[in-house]
Design a protein around this motif. Structure first.
Motif, PDB file in Angstrom:
ATOM      1  N   UNK A  86       0.818  -1.204   0.000  1.00  0.00           N
ATOM      2  CA  UNK A  86       0.000   0.000   0.000  1.00  0.00           C
ATOM      3  C   UNK A  86       0.853   1.256   0.000  1.00  0.00           C
ATOM      4  N   UNK A  87       0.269   2.339  -0.495  1.00  0.00           N
ATOM      5  CA  UNK A  87       0.975   3.606  -0.691  1.00  0.00           C
ATOM      6  C   UNK A  87       0.752   4.549   0.491  1.00  0.00           C
ATOM      7  N   UNK A  88       1.810   5.191   0.947  1.00  0.00           N
ATOM      8  CA  UNK A  88       1.694   6.266   1.934  1.00  0.00           C
ATOM      9  C   UNK A  88       2.179   7.559   1.290  1.00  0.00           C
ATOM     10  N   UNK A  89       1.409   8.625   1.490  1.00  0.00           N
ATOM     11  CA  UNK A  89       1.730   9.945   0.932  1.00  0.00           C
ATOM     12  C   UNK A  89       1.790  10.931   2.091  1.00  0.00           C
ATOM     13  N   UNK A  90       2.908  11.609   2.228  1.00  0.00           N
ATOM     14  CA  UNK A  90       3.059  12.602   3.294  1.00  0.00           C
ATOM     15  C   UNK A  90       3.563  13.904   2.698  1.00  0.00           C
ATOM     16  N   UNK A  91       2.844  14.978   2.957  1.00  0.00           N
ATOM     17  CA  UNK A  91       3.355  16.312   2.665  1.00  0.00           C
ATOM     18  C   UNK A  91       3.283  17.104   3.961  1.00  0.00           C
ATOM     19  N   UNK A  92       4.349  17.827   4.262  1.00  0.00           N
ATOM     20  CA  UNK A  92       4.416  18.467   5.573  1.00  0.00           C
ATOM     21  C   UNK A  92       5.363  19.658   5.521  1.00  0.00           C
ATOM     22  N   UNK A  93       4.952  20.774   6.109  1.00  0.00           N
ATOM     23  CA  UNK A  93       5.790  21.968   6.140  1.00  0.00           C
ATOM     24  C   UNK A  93       7.130  21.667   6.801  1.00  0.00           C
ATOM     25  N   UNK A  94       8.176  22.332   6.325  1.00  0.00           N
ATOM     26  CA  UNK A  94       9.500  22.168   6.908  1.00  0.00           C
ATOM     27  C   UNK A  94      10.273  23.472   6.774  1.00  0.00           C
ATOM     28  N   UNK A 128      10.906  19.221  13.326  1.00  0.00           N
ATOM     29  CA  UNK A 128      11.584  19.835  12.187  1.00  0.00           C
ATOM     30  C   UNK A 128      12.215  18.734  11.334  1.00  0.00           C
ATOM     31  N   UNK A 129      11.417  18.156  10.482  1.00  0.00           N
ATOM     32  CA  UNK A 129      11.894  17.057   9.645  1.00  0.00           C
ATOM     33  C   UNK A 129      12.619  17.574   8.407  1.00  0.00           C
ATOM     34  N   UNK A 130      13.629  16.833   8.013  1.00  0.00           N
ATOM     35  CA  UNK A 130      14.253  16.967   6.702  1.00  0.00           C
ATOM     36  C   UNK A 130      13.805  15.774   5.874  1.00  0.00           C
ATOM     37  N   UNK A 131      14.049  15.782   4.557  1.00  0.00           N
ATOM     38  CA  UNK A 131      13.706  14.596   3.770  1.00  0.00           C
ATOM     39  C   UNK A 131      14.376  13.335   4.304  1.00  0.00           C
ATOM     40  N   UNK A 132      15.649  13.452   4.721  1.00  0.00           N
ATOM     41  CA  UNK A 132      16.370  12.277   5.212  1.00  0.00           C
ATOM     42  C   UNK A 132      15.825  11.790   6.548  1.00  0.00           C
ATOM     43  N   UNK A 139       9.187   1.470   2.332  1.00  0.00           N
ATOM     44  CA  UNK A 139      10.252   1.743   1.373  1.00  0.00           C
ATOM     45  C   UNK A 139       9.914   3.052   0.671  1.00  0.00           C
ATOM     46  N   UNK A 140      10.852   3.964   0.599  1.00  0.00           N
ATOM     47  CA  UNK A 140      10.613   5.299   0.041  1.00  0.00           C
ATOM     48  C   UNK A 140      10.671   5.236  -1.481  1.00  0.00           C
ATOM     49  N   UNK A 141       9.632   5.776  -2.130  1.00  0.00           N
ATOM     50  CA  UNK A 141       9.580   5.840  -3.588  1.00  0.00           C
ATOM     51  C   UNK A 141       9.992   7.211  -4.115  1.00  0.00           C
ATOM     52  N   UNK A 142       9.533   8.259  -3.448  1.00  0.00           N
ATOM     53  CA  UNK A 142       9.834   9.627  -3.886  1.00  0.00           C
ATOM     54  C   UNK A 142      10.043  10.501  -2.663  1.00  0.00           C
ATOM     55  N   UNK A 143      11.039  11.364  -2.738  1.00  0.00           N
ATOM     56  CA  UNK A 143      11.325  12.281  -1.635  1.00  0.00           C
ATOM     57  C   UNK A 143      11.845  13.583  -2.231  1.00  0.00           C
ATOM     58  N   UNK A 144      11.118  14.670  -1.990  1.00  0.00           N
ATOM     59  CA  UNK A 144      11.544  15.948  -2.541  1.00  0.00           C
ATOM     60  C   UNK A 144      11.035  17.092  -1.679  1.00  0.00           C
ATOM     61  N   UNK A 145      11.555  18.276  -1.965  1.00  0.00           N
ATOM     62  CA  UNK A 145      11.125  19.490  -1.268  1.00  0.00           C
ATOM     63  C   UNK A 145      10.423  20.394  -2.276  1.00  0.00           C
ATOM     64  N   UNK A 146       9.250  20.871  -1.891  1.00  0.00           N
ATOM     65  CA  UNK A 146       8.485  21.795  -2.719  1.00  0.00           C
ATOM     66  C   UNK A 146       8.651  23.213  -2.181  1.00  0.00           C
ATOM     67  N   UNK A 183       8.045  22.596   1.745  1.00  0.00           N
ATOM     68  CA  UNK A 183       7.260  21.454   2.215  1.00  0.00           C
ATOM     69  C   UNK A 183       7.939  20.171   1.776  1.00  0.00           C
ATOM     70  N   UNK A 184       7.948  19.193   2.653  1.00  0.00           N
ATOM     71  CA  UNK A 184       8.386  17.857   2.281  1.00  0.00           C
ATOM     72  C   UNK A 184       7.276  17.177   1.496  1.00  0.00           C
ATOM     73  N   UNK A 185       7.662  16.364   0.529  1.00  0.00           N
ATOM     74  CA  UNK A 185       6.700  15.567  -0.220  1.00  0.00           C
ATOM     75  C   UNK A 185       7.315  14.185  -0.399  1.00  0.00           C
ATOM     76  N   UNK A 186       6.807  13.215   0.378  1.00  0.00           N
ATOM     77  CA  UNK A 186       7.350  11.864   0.353  1.00  0.00           C
ATOM     78  C   UNK A 186       6.260  10.859   0.061  1.00  0.00           C
ATOM     79  N   UNK A 187       6.592   9.843  -0.734  1.00  0.00           N
ATOM     80  CA  UNK A 187       5.705   8.706  -0.928  1.00  0.00           C
ATOM     81  C   UNK A 187       6.497   7.437  -0.659  1.00  0.00           C
TER      82      UNK A 187
END
Length: 213
Positions: A137-145, A174-178, A190-197, A203-207
């Motif tokens: 299953x897919x998890x999607x997280x977007x969160x201010x940083x 205070x999360x970073x992508x890592x 398992x991380x599929x995508x990790x980036x900063x918007x 904002x972090x954007x991780x799936x």
């Protein structure tokens, strides 16, 4: 009692939640987050944790079979119903993100926006996400940083935040992508995508995917 305190804290902003959010981080930045959410596809049955007023729910539901939009605040859920209540692909439900009422392995996707950095125990909510997700299953997280933000922009954002929201919760993270990616991996994803918007506001954007046991 702790849940009642948290609900009261967020419910007091129900009438101005969207306006406050747009003032603090900017409409253009929020639009960029929505564009990235709109690009996701085949989400299936979705659980949204911390839906608030449904600001991002309307992006997720476009590519979902059904969305259970949940929040701890009944007043925020009422605002979400006002926004999206005529969409029969959405069920609004009051839930605690640490321990929901849903059965294990029910959902194809779990989504949370701007939640994980303002809750006391991010690890616990990720454990609940793992429980309710199907295998793979897919998890999607977007969160201010504030990661990669310039110091002046952090200060200006802080002043805007305090002006409309008041003192932030003492457990703000205070999360970073890592760091967020590592936490997700430690909970079985398992991380599929990790980036900063974003340009000024970030904002972090991780799936990620739930690993097979």
């Amino acid at each position: 009692m702790a849940d009642e305190i948290k609900e009261k804290y967020w419910s007091r902003f129900s009438s101005t939640f969207d306006e406050n959010q747009e003032y603090v981080v900017g409409k253009n930045f929020l639009a960029e987050v929505k564009i990235n959410l709109n690009n996701l596809s085949n989400l299936g049955e979705v659980l949204e944790l911390g839906c608030g007023t449904g600001y991002f729910t309307e992006s997720i539901v476009k590519n979902a079979i059904h969305v259970f939009a949940t929040d701890l605040s009944g007043e925020l859920l009422e605002k979400a119903r006002e926004r999206l209540g005529d969409n029969d692909k959405i069920t609004f439900q009051k839930e605690n993100c640490y321990s929901t009422s849903f059965k294990s392995e029910k959902f194809d996707t779990v989504f949370m926006a701007n939640l994980i950095h303002v809750i006391e125990d991010p690890s616990k909510v990720l454990q609940e996400c793992f429980r309710v997700l199907k295998d793979d299953g897919l998890i999607i997280i977007t969160s201010f940083t504030n990661h990669e933000m310039k110091t002046l922009e952090i200060i200006k954002l802080g002043f805007r935040y305090i002006k409309v929201w008041g003192k932030p919760p003492r457990y703000t993270h205070r999360f970073s992508p890592d760091s967020l990616g590592s936490l997700m991996a430690s909970k079985g994803f398992s991380i599929e995508e990790s980036k900063i918007l974003g340009i000024k506001t970030k904002s972090l954007f991780l799936t990620g995917r739930k690993k097979y046991l």
